[in-house]
Enzyme design. Sequence first.
Site, PDB file in Angstrom:
ATOM      1  N   ASP A 188       0.793  -1.238   0.000  1.00 53.29           N
ATOM      2  CA  ASP A 188       0.000   0.000   0.000  1.00 53.29           C
ATOM      3  C   ASP A 188       0.825   1.287   0.000  1.00 53.29           C
ATOM      4  OD1 ASP A 188      -1.956  -1.914   0.204  1.00 53.29           O
ATOM      5  OD2 ASP A 188      -2.853  -1.162   2.061  1.00 53.29           O
TER       6      ASP A 188
ATOM      7  N   ASP B  51      -4.330  -0.718  -1.994  1.00 48.33           N
ATOM      8  CA  ASP B  51      -5.640  -0.548  -1.360  1.00 48.33           C
ATOM      9  C   ASP B  51      -6.562   0.078  -2.416  1.00 48.33           C
ATOM     10  OD1 ASP B  51      -6.744  -1.134   1.215  1.00 48.33           O
ATOM     11  OD2 ASP B  51      -6.844   1.016   1.700  1.00 48.33           O
TER      12      ASP B  51
ATOM     13  N   LYS C  75      -6.778  -4.840  -3.077  1.00 47.01           N
ATOM     14  CA  LYS C  75      -7.561  -5.340  -1.943  1.00 47.01           C
ATOM     15  C   LYS C  75      -8.510  -4.273  -1.431  1.00 47.01           C
ATOM     16  CE  LYS C  75      -3.836  -4.319   1.253  1.00 47.01           C
ATOM     17  NZ  LYS C  75      -4.583  -3.297   1.993  1.00 47.01           N
TER      18      LYS C  75
ATOM     19  N   CYS D  14      -1.861  -2.558   7.758  1.00 48.38           N
ATOM     20  CA  CYS D  14      -1.744  -3.538   6.671  1.00 48.38           C
ATOM     21  C   CYS D  14      -0.409  -4.278   6.679  1.00 48.38           C
ATOM     22  CB  CYS D  14      -2.018  -2.872   5.335  1.00 48.38           C
ATOM     23  SG  CYS D  14      -3.750  -2.345   5.198  1.00 48.38           S
TER      24      CYS D  14
HETATM   25  C1  VGL Z   1      -4.638   0.708   5.519  1.00 48.21           C
HETATM   26  C2  VGL Z   1      -6.246   1.550   6.901  1.00 48.21           C
HETATM   27  C3  VGL Z   1      -7.192   1.393   5.922  1.00 48.21           C
HETATM   28  C4  VGL Z   1      -3.214   0.336   5.328  1.00 48.21           C
HETATM   29  C5  VGL Z   1      -5.569   0.531   4.526  1.00 48.21           C
HETATM   30  O1  VGL Z   1      -2.745   0.281   4.179  1.00 48.21           O
HETATM   31  O2  VGL Z   1      -2.525   0.087   6.349  1.00 48.21           O
HETATM   32  N1  VGL Z   1      -4.981   1.205   6.702  1.00 48.21           N
HETATM   33  N2  VGL Z   1      -6.843   0.885   4.736  1.00 48.21           N
HETATM   34 ZN    ZN Z   2      -8.220   0.895   3.175  1.00 47.68          ZN
END
Ligand code: VGL
Ligand code: ZN
Length: 218
Positions: free
Chosen positions: A15, A55, A115, A164
């Site tokens: 991410d 994400d 995801k 994540c």
């Molecule tokens: C994430 C919160 C919501 C991350 C993704 O990449 O850690 N955190 N969506």
């Molecule tokens: Zn997210």
Amino acid sequence: MTNSILPHSALILVDIQPDFMAGGPLACEQADTIVAPVQAILAQNRFAHYVATQDWHPGGHISFASSHSGSKPFDSIALYGHPQVLWPDHCVQGTNGAALHSGINWDRMHVIVRKGADSAVDSYSAFRENYNQAGERPATGLTGWLKDRQVQDVYIAGLARDVCVLWSAQDARAAGFNTFVIWDATAPVTGQTDADTRKTLVEQGIRIVHSEELTRNR
Ligand code: VGL
Ligand code: ZN
């Protein structure tokens, strides 16, 4: 001078997207400091396999505080019997903030796992979605992809250290991989979680390493 390839290894970059960087709606603390170590690691090209996650939420996603009247970002609710943090709107499919970060060389990636595309289920880990309505955490398929290639050692970097990255590391370990978190190539939503994150990683047998251990000439 170059360093040797790490056999049976994979690097997973989690991410690394503008919405999690400085100025983004879900900016991680000091997120921009991860770009240099990630680029240094990629430049060495020591891994056998390269994976990225992205994400990738539809607008109105269930994890967005804006989807729950009376809630505000960072509130926690129960969702399908499990805690769910409500986030600011982030990484909406097709927006600039959801793109892969322009400061990273993505050319090496063999697989990009998107995801969080199910509007009713959040998805933190590279390996499995969060709990769904059926009380299940569906696999993304990444475990099988790595195992079919005889990967044994999984190195994880990216965002967010306390969300994540942590969930991905725990699932990697649970799937039987030797798991390494490249600490300085990660950044947390909040540094207040760092002590807990370290403790959880160590307790679960996940090793914390520094990017220099991978990039220093030997
Ligand atoms: C994430 C919160 C919501 C991350 C993704 O990449 O850690 N955190 N969506
Ligand atoms: Zn997210």
